[in-house]
Design an enzyme around this catalytic site. Sequence first.
Site, PDB file in Angstrom:
ATOM      1  N   ARG A   1      21.994 -16.630 -15.601  1.00  0.00           N
ATOM      2  CA  ARG A   1      23.051 -17.641 -15.504  1.00  0.00           C
ATOM      3  C   ARG A   1      23.188 -18.207 -14.100  1.00  0.00           C
ATOM      4  O   ARG A   1      23.548 -19.374 -13.937  1.00  0.00           O
ATOM      5  CB  ARG A   1      24.369 -17.047 -15.986  1.00  0.00           C
ATOM      6  CG  ARG A   1      24.366 -16.905 -17.493  1.00  0.00           C
ATOM      7  CD  ARG A   1      25.646 -16.366 -18.025  1.00  0.00           C
ATOM      8  NE  ARG A   1      25.746 -16.680 -19.447  1.00  0.00           N
ATOM      9  CZ  ARG A   1      26.700 -16.223 -20.244  1.00  0.00           C
ATOM     10  NH1 ARG A   1      27.653 -15.449 -19.752  1.00  0.00           N
ATOM     11  NH2 ARG A   1      26.728 -16.560 -21.512  1.00  0.00           N
TER      12      ARG A   1
ATOM     13  N   LYS B   1      25.722 -11.623 -40.243  1.00  0.00           N
ATOM     14  CA  LYS B   1      26.687 -12.065 -41.247  1.00  0.00           C
ATOM     15  C   LYS B   1      26.643 -13.554 -41.577  1.00  0.00           C
ATOM     16  O   LYS B   1      26.529 -14.393 -40.686  1.00  0.00           O
ATOM     17  CB  LYS B   1      28.099 -11.741 -40.761  1.00  0.00           C
ATOM     18  CG  LYS B   1      28.361 -10.257 -40.722  1.00  0.00           C
ATOM     19  CD  LYS B   1      29.751  -9.996 -40.209  1.00  0.00           C
ATOM     20  CE  LYS B   1      30.087  -8.516 -40.322  1.00  0.00           C
ATOM     21  NZ  LYS B   1      31.377  -8.233 -39.708  1.00  0.00           N
TER      22      LYS B   1
ATOM     23  N   GLY C   1      23.167 -14.865 -28.480  1.00  0.00           N
ATOM     24  CA  GLY C   1      22.943 -13.755 -27.560  1.00  0.00           C
ATOM     25  C   GLY C   1      21.830 -12.821 -27.995  1.00  0.00           C
ATOM     26  O   GLY C   1      20.933 -12.490 -27.211  1.00  0.00           O
TER      27      GLY C   1
ATOM     28  N   GLY D   1      28.731 -18.540 -27.596  1.00  0.00           N
ATOM     29  CA  GLY D   1      29.778 -19.206 -28.365  1.00  0.00           C
ATOM     30  C   GLY D   1      29.744 -20.720 -28.233  1.00  0.00           C
ATOM     31  O   GLY D   1      29.884 -21.451 -29.216  1.00  0.00           O
TER      32      GLY D   1
HETATM   33  P1  ADP Z   1      22.912 -13.914 -32.377  1.00  0.00           P
HETATM   34  O1  ADP Z   1      23.618 -13.124 -31.303  1.00  0.00           O
HETATM   35  O2  ADP Z   1      21.508 -14.275 -31.977  1.00  0.00           O
HETATM   36  O3  ADP Z   1      23.718 -15.095 -32.833  1.00  0.00           O
HETATM   37  P2  ADP Z   1      23.909 -12.218 -34.474  1.00  0.00           P
HETATM   38  O4  ADP Z   1      24.906 -11.655 -33.528  1.00  0.00           O
HETATM   39  O5  ADP Z   1      24.377 -13.068 -35.573  1.00  0.00           O
HETATM   40  O6  ADP Z   1      22.735 -12.964 -33.661  1.00  0.00           O
HETATM   41  O7  ADP Z   1      23.123 -11.035 -35.187  1.00  0.00           O
HETATM   42  C1  ADP Z   1      22.385 -10.087 -34.480  1.00  0.00           C
HETATM   43  C2  ADP Z   1      22.452  -8.724 -35.121  1.00  0.00           C
HETATM   44  O8  ADP Z   1      22.096  -8.786 -36.499  1.00  0.00           O
HETATM   45  C3  ADP Z   1      21.499  -7.755 -34.480  1.00  0.00           C
HETATM   46  O9  ADP Z   1      22.239  -6.738 -33.841  1.00  0.00           O
HETATM   47  C4  ADP Z   1      20.671  -7.231 -35.639  1.00  0.00           C
HETATM   48  O10 ADP Z   1      20.430  -5.833 -35.565  1.00  0.00           O
HETATM   49  C5  ADP Z   1      21.542  -7.551 -36.816  1.00  0.00           C
HETATM   50  N1  ADP Z   1      20.760  -7.600 -38.062  1.00  0.00           N
HETATM   51  C6  ADP Z   1      19.688  -8.359 -38.326  1.00  0.00           C
HETATM   52  N2  ADP Z   1      19.192  -8.086 -39.543  1.00  0.00           N
HETATM   53  C7  ADP Z   1      19.970  -7.121 -40.068  1.00  0.00           C
HETATM   54  C8  ADP Z   1      19.963  -6.406 -41.309  1.00  0.00           C
HETATM   55  N3  ADP Z   1      19.039  -6.637 -42.248  1.00  0.00           N
HETATM   56  N4  ADP Z   1      20.926  -5.477 -41.501  1.00  0.00           N
HETATM   57  C9  ADP Z   1      21.846  -5.235 -40.557  1.00  0.00           C
HETATM   58  N5  ADP Z   1      21.916  -5.877 -39.375  1.00  0.00           N
HETATM   59  C10 ADP Z   1      20.982  -6.808 -39.129  1.00  0.00           C
HETATM   60 MG    MG Z   2      25.228 -11.706 -31.432  1.00  0.00          MG
END
Ligand code: ADP
Ligand code: MG
Length: 396
Positions: free
Chosen positions: A38, A200, A353, A376
């Site tokens: 950053r 999610k 992230g 975010g």
């Molecule tokens: P980002 O930060 O890139 O937006 P998210 O926070 O939405 O991504 O999701 C990341 C998390 O999702 C990771 O910690 C990963 O372990 C989890 N994840 C990915 N696939 C699965 C799965 N099949 N079951 C449970 N958790 C999962």
């Molecule tokens: Mg995340």
Amino acid sequence: MAFTKKTVRDADVDGRRVLVRVDFNVPLRDGAVADDTRIRAAIPTITYLKEHNARTILMSHLGRPKGDGPEPELSLRPAADKLAELTGFDVTFVDDTYGEKAAAAVAALQPGGILVLENVRFDKREKKNDPEIAQRLASYGDIFVLDAFGTAHRAQGSVVGPAAYLPAYAGFLLEKEVDTLTSIFADPARPFVAIVGGSKVSSKIGVLDHLIDSADTLIIGGGMAYTFFLAKGYSVGSSLKEEDWVERAGEMIRKAEAKGCKILLPIDNVVADHFGEDATGEVVDSDQIPDDRMGMDIGPKTVELYCEAVKGAKTVFWNGPMGVFEMDQFAKGTEAVARAIADSDCTSIIGGGDSVAAINKFGLANKMSWISTGGGASMELVEGKALPGVEALLDA
Ligand code: ADP
Ligand code: MG
């Protein structure tokens, strides 16, 4: 969409006091900056100001202080030191933000000088966008520049406050982030393939909805895929699922069909009998997930399908890992998709992230066209929302 706000290029900064909100919210380890991404991202604006003879006053938050006064372990001093180290510029740090000591340091600043103020969140009024805080900060500058993309979605005292009192411009990082993340919706080179994963559906609803409007293909992976499976009538065993969002997932599949956006869901999965470092994976087709198994990663046939889609793309947007990439045995899907993006000539834009952490883990960061520095804030842009920090700037 071109960027519609005035930038620091439009301002006369010569000899003037330029108050800059940067995002130096960096991780610290043993009192030193553990990841300087950053800080590096803010250097183009800071260098421009120095080269144009401005008196530059930098402010940022770091971590989550209580807001009742200084907390030495959340001081911005290590960030100021890192900035000096990275640029070779003289950087002064003052351990005060709103008091006389800060004002004196600002008054002593010479043209071409750079001053870093202490953590703006040591006073809890900052997060509440208290006008007294905004006025005090504004009194330090003749011009305000917002370059803190990572906090541009927060209407806080140091982010939007000074724009009420000073002519307000965008810094180069903010301009590039907003321009990149909005242009994929305005006029992407096609085919435009969007890849969304992570845990999610509920946290990505706005993102999925907006991407369906614009992308030619939407690839779904990660834990959220299982809620889509439920919408298709598959059983998902003990996989991550959000029962309350099944209907919404089904609506999304129908909306995509109506809009001509092709949705790809996993055709096979790596499943395990529990969630843990010692878990071992086996591959099953998506309509064959046993009741006592949970999906941890996309399977090999899915990897092939997704990588093929990426190969044909001119623009790729990616947010959210394809599996539990933190565990090596379930990182293959995420890594393969990351490599396919890295090996392609497409414009590749990465946000989120954990997705960025995954790309760094695989050492592929320098092969991507743009990696957003904001979690975010980038998601809000991808949802099609306006960012309060950007809204407050002067129109171009
Ligand atoms: P980002 O930060 O890139 O937006 P998210 O926070 O939405 O991504 O999701 C990341 C998390 O999702 C990771 O910690 C990963 O372990 C989890 N994840 C990915 N696939 C699965 C799965 N099949 N079951 C449970 N958790 C999962
Ligand atoms: Mg995340």
